[in-house]
Structures are given as C-alpha cells and as structure tokens.
Write an enzyme that holds these catalytic residues in place. Structure first.
Site, PDB file in Angstrom:
ATOM      1  N   LYS A  85      -3.587  11.741  -2.836  1.00 19.36           N
ATOM      2  CA  LYS A  85      -2.575  11.963  -1.811  1.00 19.36           C
ATOM      3  C   LYS A  85      -1.130  12.545  -2.326  1.00 19.36           C
ATOM      4  CE  LYS A  85      -4.821   9.427   1.443  1.00 19.36           C
ATOM      5  NZ  LYS A  85      -4.946   8.200   2.453  1.00 19.36           N
ATOM      6  N   ASP A 119       0.883  -1.215  -0.088  1.00 22.77           N
ATOM      7  CA  ASP A 119      -0.052   0.018  -0.009  1.00 22.77           C
ATOM      8  C   ASP A 119       0.875   1.225   0.046  1.00 22.77           C
ATOM      9  OD1 ASP A 119      -1.465   2.149   0.798  1.00 22.77           O
ATOM     10  OD2 ASP A 119      -2.480   1.235   2.487  1.00 22.77           O
ATOM     11  N   CYS A 177      -8.543   5.310  10.640  1.00 24.10           N
ATOM     12  CA  CYS A 177      -8.771   4.096   9.900  1.00 24.10           C
ATOM     13  C   CYS A 177      -7.763   3.146  10.373  1.00 24.10           C
ATOM     14  CB  CYS A 177      -8.840   4.288   8.310  1.00 24.10           C
ATOM     15  SG  CYS A 177     -10.202   5.117   7.777  1.00 24.10           S
ATOM     16  N   GLN A 215       0.739   6.710   1.356  1.00 25.08           N
ATOM     17  CA  GLN A 215       1.515   7.612   1.891  1.00 25.08           C
ATOM     18  C   GLN A 215       2.727   7.640   1.440  1.00 25.08           C
ATOM     19  OE1 GLN A 215      -0.066   9.413   4.086  1.00 25.08           O
ATOM     20  NE2 GLN A 215      -1.949   8.319   3.942  1.00 25.08           N
TER      21      GLN A 215
END
Length: 419
Positions: A238, A212, A377, A215
């Site tokens: 993002k 993932d 989250c 970020q």
C-alpha cells in the site's frame, strides 16, 4: 472538511505529477479500450520502475538465502535485506533496526501482537478497545486472543461523520483496558484518527496502543517515537512496494518480553530434544526464509518516497481529494458520501441512489476506471450506517484532477444506463 495538507497547500512547491506517472508503467496502459484510471489505492498501490527493477535485480543477480550462507551471493543477499531493515527503521524513525520485524503485511503483524503479546498479557476481566470503523484485521485477531484468555473486545463508538467518539473513549478507558487497537487512517472512510492523542489517553490508564498504519505510510510521514505508540504495523503493497511484505515495529522492552509465535529455522539459537533456546530481536519473530525480494523491493519503495518532496506530495493528494469532494460530489445529484470527518485522507466512499455498488463498479470498469466496491473489510461501520457497503475511490500521488473528471463522467454514464 480539512485534509492533511490544508495548511501548506498555498506554499510554492513543485510537484510534477506527469513525471511521477511516468515512473509507474502500469498507468500507461488501456483497460477495456480506455486509458486506465486507477482509483483503488486503498486496496493496493501501483509500483514504480525503481521497485520493479530492485526485485528483478535481486532475482537476476544475487538470489540466495540469507544469514547462514558464507558464499558471495548469500552474503550479498544478507547485506541487502539487513540494509532494507535499516531503511525501514529510518523511514519510521525507529530507535534501532532490530525493532523492525518483517511480516507478510499489516494483518500478520497485528496477529503476531495479538497472539504473542495478547495471550501472554491478557486475563479474564481485561479489555481490548477497538473503534467500530476498524478493518477486520484490527478486530478478528483480538477476538481470537480474548476468546483464549477470557478478556473481551469492546467497541469504541464512532460518530455519524465517521470520527472516533473521544468522549466515549474516555468513558471506556480504565484499569481494565490493556490494549487499544486503532487505525492511523480508516481504509473505508479515510478518517485520519487522532492517534497521538489516543496514545496519551491510553497510557494514562496503563494501556498499550497498536496502530494500524496500512493506509497512512503512503500519505504522511510516520515517526513512531513522536507518536509514542507501543506497536505500529504496515504493509509494503500500500506504499508502492511489493505484496507479501510488511513491518511490525514495537517497543524493545515489549518485544523482548514476548514469546515467539512461530517456530522453525532462523529464529532459534540452539535446538535439542531436551529444549530449544531462541534468538534475540528481530530474528526470534522471523521463522523460516523471509521474503527477501519483498524486503528489497520495500526498501526501494522507501527510497522512492524519501526522494520526493513529501509536503508537496501531501498537498497534491489533498488537492485531488478536495476536488473530488467539492467539484465532483457536491454537484452530483443522488450521491451520498459516507465518512465526513474533519480530517480525511485519500478516500471518497459513496453510494448512488438506487444503484447497487457492484453495478457501479462494473460499469466504471467498462470505462477503464478501477474502484473498489463492497464493505472494504469494515462491516461494523457499514452496519452502523445501515448499508451493506459503498463504492470507494481512493487516491495516491499519481492521481490527477483529470482522472477525477473521468470518474464523475463515468458515474453519470452509469446512472444513465441504469435508469
């Protein structure tokens, strides 16, 4: 505490943050009578004029559906979205553009892998390993996939400092593990996970790795070939691009073996009531009209980032974060930081003694300072710390030391008001 740019911060590199800030029109406004200090970048980043203009140009000048039209506008739009795919492939060093799939974002990308790859490859007794610090989007899709296949999701322990326990990972890795799902950078704590090393260890037992990267892509260059991962997912919004668009990258042999997960237009080769055949990559996973404007805007965000000195950007971001931790947090009584990994990026997550995070966020907002409060989250890691959530200040390339000063002035005022 070591930030990604620690070793290069002493180099002479020019980074004009004020010039960067002028590229982002939203930063020029006031909120509640104060100049905006935007510190919620882990939730979504702001957009430069280049991205806004690219989206506007599409809608004003060549709005049309893609791939099937033969008129001029359709051909121009088709060329733009495929050029965007090429840009994204270059951005992450994909071997080929067709390995770049358009999704609505990281969440949909992970769901695609869990649904298509997971339901085709998992069986009773198999395991999916997920670190405790993960975003819910890296947990819930695998829970759904394992419920339907008889496999199980097993958490990887995390140290009190917010780092993946690599010894515990080694103990969990065996022939039962088919997938390791891990974030490149934790959204809740800012931990930079050793994803390349995790890939090496997972591959030794034959497991696949999905990273993932939501970020990470705004803060550090990503090379999927160097990482040697199997899947990499990220979101446009993002990394200074639009909302509603993202990317799933996958190894060609894995993607080609995966069944489509949504049916409809564009992903088909031939349809009859006797049966349907599907297109090859990437279109077999892109049912329906794609987010054309989003893809164009995301390519503009990539172009914006690629024209910056990313080493200088990383050094600037590291400086702002270190300033917040060393000059602000260290001198602020009654503040507890969560997540103290050796490698962190972009995130300062904390609590103030006796003051609920939501109250802190509300009082900062009254002073024009935008932060995020809650569990981000990431409820499992919050449960490990025994807290319901934190206040999270998250930084991007346009943030400054002066804004960090504003943050701590705002926290001091909030503390005075609530005592």
């Amino acid at each position: 505490m070591e930030t990604p740019a620690k070793n290069i911060r002493q180099q002479e590199r020019v980074f004009d943050v004020e010039a960067i800030r002028r590229d982002f029109p939203i930063l020029q406004q006031q909120v509640n009578g104060h100049p905006l200090v935007y510190l919620d970048n882990a939730a979504t980043s702001q957009k430069p004029n280049a991205v806004i203009d690219a989206i506007s140009d599409y809608y004003r000048g060549y709005n049309a559906n893609v791939h099937r039209g033969i008129h001029t506008l359709a051909e121009k739009a088709t060329a733009a979205i495929e050029n965007a795919r090429q840009s994204l492939a270059g951005f992450i060093n994909s071997p080929a553009p067709e390995q770049v799939l358009w999704t609505r974002g990281t969440t949909e990308a992970i769901n695609l892998v869990a649904y298509s790859w997971g339901r085709s490859n998992l069986k009773p007794g198999d395991r999916v390993l997920v670190p405790i610090l993960e975003h819910h989007s890296s947990i819930v899709p695998w829970q759904m996939a394992t419920e339907s296949t008889g496999a199980e999701v097993v958490p990887i322990p995390v140290t009190p400092g917010g780092e993946i326990d690599m010894m515990a990972l080694d103990e969990l890795l065996d022939e039962r593990v088919k997938m390791v799902a891990v974030s490149h950078i934790s959204n809740a704590l800012g931990t930079v996970n050793p994803v390349a090393e995790i890939v090496v260890r997972a591959h030794r037992v034959g497991a696949k790795v999905l990273i993932d990267g939501a970020q990470a892509v705004a803060h550090t260059p990503v090379d999927v070939q160097a990482l040697n991962c199997d899947f990499y997912a990220f979101s446009g919004h993002k990394m200074f691009g639009p909302t509603g668009i993202g990317v799933l990258w996958g190894r060609r042999e894995l993607l080609e073996a995966m069944p489509p997960w949504q049916g409809g237009g564009e992903m088909i080769e031939q349809v009859s009531f006797a049966g349907t055949s599907y297109q090859g990559l990437p279109y077999r996973f892109e049912a329906g009209t794609p987010d054309i404007a989003g893809a164009i805007g995301l390519a503009a965000a990539v172009d914006y980032l690629q024209h910056l000195d990313r080493v200088a950007v990383a050094a600037h971001e590291a400086d702002v974060l270190e300033y917040a931790l060393a000059q602000g947090a260290a001198a602020f009584d009654g503040l507890t930081r969560f997540g103290e990994a050796d490698h962190v990026a972009g995130v300062f997550s904390f609590l103030m003694d006796g003051i609920p995070p939501s109250d802190v966020g509300m009082l900062l907002d009254q002073q024009g300072i935008a932060v995020r409060t809650g569990h981000h989250c990431a409820q499992p890691i919050m449960a490990q710390y025994g807290i319901p959530g934190t206040v999270r200040a998250s930084f991007a390339l346009y943030n400054t030391r002066a804004e960090v000063d504003r943050l701590f002035e705002g926290l001091a005022k909030a503390r005075r008001m609530l005592r």
